[in-house]
Enzyme design. Structure first.
Site, PDB file in Angstrom:
ATOM      1  N   GLN A  84       0.816  -1.215   0.000  1.00  0.00           N
ATOM      2  CA  GLN A  84       0.000   0.000   0.000  1.00  0.00           C
ATOM      3  C   GLN A  84       0.852   1.268   0.000  1.00  0.00           C
ATOM      4  O   GLN A  84       2.027   1.249   0.342  1.00  0.00           O
ATOM      5  CB  GLN A  84      -0.909   0.017   1.235  1.00  0.00           C
ATOM      6  N   HIS A  85       0.216   2.364  -0.401  1.00  0.00           N
ATOM      7  CA  HIS A  85       0.704   3.738  -0.232  1.00  0.00           C
ATOM      8  C   HIS A  85       1.808   4.170  -1.184  1.00  0.00           C
ATOM      9  O   HIS A  85       2.085   5.360  -1.285  1.00  0.00           O
ATOM     10  CB  HIS A  85       1.190   3.988   1.205  1.00  0.00           C
ATOM     11  N   ASP A 244      -2.242  -4.916  -0.161  1.00  0.00           N
ATOM     12  CA  ASP A 244      -1.856  -6.191   0.432  1.00  0.00           C
ATOM     13  C   ASP A 244      -2.642  -6.510   1.699  1.00  0.00           C
ATOM     14  O   ASP A 244      -2.976  -7.677   1.947  1.00  0.00           O
ATOM     15  CB  ASP A 244      -0.352  -6.241   0.692  1.00  0.00           C
TER      16      ASP A 244
END
Length: 512
Positions: A84-85, A244
């Site tokens: 992520q991110h 994820d």
């Protein structure tokens, strides 16, 4: 029901791909390709080349489908799980402009402060987004690019996340679904739409660089014909995906309230399924959307096996030797506490944090106590988040434990004692890759008109390894209940010291 699906988990350290047989319920092939961080002398800088993810995914896909021979046409869907991110900036031609800043990059702390100030403070930020803006999130990375690399920002045409970039490679479509988008700090998670106020605080024109939003329960697209021909699969193969954590929730059967998943990997995560958005007024619990149409309240810590591996390597121990040493020390490590903020920390929010050993004396200054303190320290850090989830109304009847650390019987017992909750591991250790394969199966069935629910998918395919189950031991629970506030006091009392220390280290490095 379709016969085969592929699940791909593109993580920080590697890409893992599994081939799932829906008929037998088994993973019949698996392949992992490692990744490398790009070297950097800048404190807190964590970057990777996104093209490496493509190379790793392609290689691992080719490896797993080789086991099917002439049955490749029975593959119906590919599911993507991505870290992520991470900020993947693309130019107008769809090419990567610069390396991706990852979830664990903490160089954007100043941009977080800037954005929060422009929005009117933390309370107003959470009112707009449902989340605070933390250094790991994507929004601050975009502002960082604008402020630090204006020549690259001028080329920015599309903002993607890691799993979106893999979807783009597989389908040719630039889209973003609600689950992963909720980790950008650009999405109003209550209503699942872009937040214009936050976008304007970065750059009003940014709205035109964000991809269309799609529900997580729909395909992101279909496989590009050239890839279908190369791999010998049908052009009707659909592609799905999310972050994820969203996929790992499915892979552990965390698709109904009451189940909590905890992951003991490089980082640590604790998350639950909720039928409503869980908004933390302190901004410590992330109010994410999940990949099934619900929400995924989540806590993330940045240092888990980071800490235990540091101790293990320092004393040249194998995993069995490490466990034997740690088990020789009683719960509480005779008062030795490790605050394991080696890479900074996200929860509690200490981006300037470093590791701290508290309670060192002659009796505790040895490998055994350090080994035990590392296991306990990272678990106490995670428990800070578990306690916050409970305060917000998330109750756990069972902790589903995943990640490399979950293989340790001693660590499982420590988790049960610190969390004061029964712990068990799923039979399948593939985690997010397995969840991606199950999500792909579920979405493909929905596309065919099936009424199959994600709960039915989890009930059929997610089983538990009862030999791993650990129950809280009353005496140890009482010890950790006393230790937890001491751990938190150390962490919070040192926040200002961490910041001054970071400034000292930075200035010393520049002088040298």
């Amino acid at each position: 029901m379709g016969r085969y699906t592929i699940g791909i988990d593109s993580g920080t350290q590697s890409t893992k791909t599994v081939l799932f047989d829906a008929t037998s319920g088994e993973i019949i092939a698996s392949h992992t390709v490692p990744h490398q961080m790009l070297p950097s002398t800048v404190a807190g800088c964590k970057e990777q080349d996104p093209t490496e993810w493509i190379r790793a995914a392609e290689r691992s896909i080719e490896q797993v489908i080789a086991s099917l021979s002439d049955r490749r046409q029975e593959i119906v869907a590919i599911g993507i799980s991505g870290q992520q991110h991470g900020f993947v900036p693309l130019d107008a031609r769809g090419s990567v402009i610069r390396p991706a800043k990852l979830w664990c990059d903490t160089t954007t702390a100043d941009q977080c402060h800037t954005l929060i100030e422009r929005l009117g403070g933390v309370e107003r930020t959470i009112e707009l987004l449902g989340n605070n803006i933390l250094p790991g999130y994507t929004a601050s990375k975009i502002l960082w690019l604008k402020e630090n690399e204006p020549h690259n920002y001028a080329r920015l045409a599309t903002v993607l996340l890691p799993h979106d970039y893999l979807v783009y490679w597989l389908t040719g479509r630039q889209v973003m679904e609600y689950g992963d988008a909720s980790g950008t700090a650009l999405l109003d998670v209550r209503h699942r739409r872009w937040c214009q106020e936050v976008i304007d605080a970065i750059d009003p024109s940014l709205i035109h660089k964000l991809p269309p939003l799609i529900p997580s329960t729909e395909p992101a697209g279909r496989l590009r014909p050239e890839l279908a021909r190369r791999w010998g699969v049908s052009e009707d193969v659909i592609v799905t995906g999310s972050g994820d954590n969203m996929m790992a929730a499915i892979g552990t059967g965390n698709v109904r309230p009451g189940i909590v998943t905890a992951s003991l990997g490089t980082s640590g995560t604790v998350y639950a399924c909720s039928d409503r958005p869980i908004i933390d007024p302190k901004g410590e619990v992330a109010a994410f959307c999940d990949a099934t149409g619900r929400w995924l309240p989540l806590v993330c810590t940045m240092n888990v096996t980071v800490a235990t591996e540091m101790v293990r390597r320092r004393f040249q121990l194998d995993h069995d030797q490490y466990a034997e040493l740690a088990a020789s020390v009683p719960p509480g490590a005779d008062g030795l506490i490790l605050v394991p903020f080696f890479e900074g920390e996200r929860t509690p929010n200490c981006p300037d944090g470093t590791g701290v050993l508290f309670g060192l004396r002659e009796a505790t200054f040895d490998p055994a106590h350090l080994a035990r303190a590392a296991l306990e320290g990272v678990t106490l850090g995670l428990n800070y988040g578990v306690r916050r989830l409970r305060e917000l109304g998330i109750s756990a009847t069972e902790i589903r434990l995943t990640g490399g650390g979950a293989r340790s019987a001693l660590w499982r017992q420590i988790v049960a004692d610190v969390f004061a909750c029964p712990v068990v591991c799923p039979d399948n250790e593939e985690g997010a890759a397995y969840g991606a394969a199950l999500h792909a199966l579920w979405v493909s069935e929905r596309e065919r008109g099936s009424t199959l629910t994600i709960e039915e998918v989890a009930e059929r395919y997610v089983t538990l390894n009862e030999t791993t189950r650990a129950f809280p031991q009353a005496a140890a629970v009482r010890i950790y209940e006393r230790l937890q506030p001491i751990f938190e006091s150390i962490a919070f009392d040192l926040r200002s010291v961490f910041a001054r220390h970071r400034a000292f280290v930075t200035s010393s490095t520049e002088r040298s």
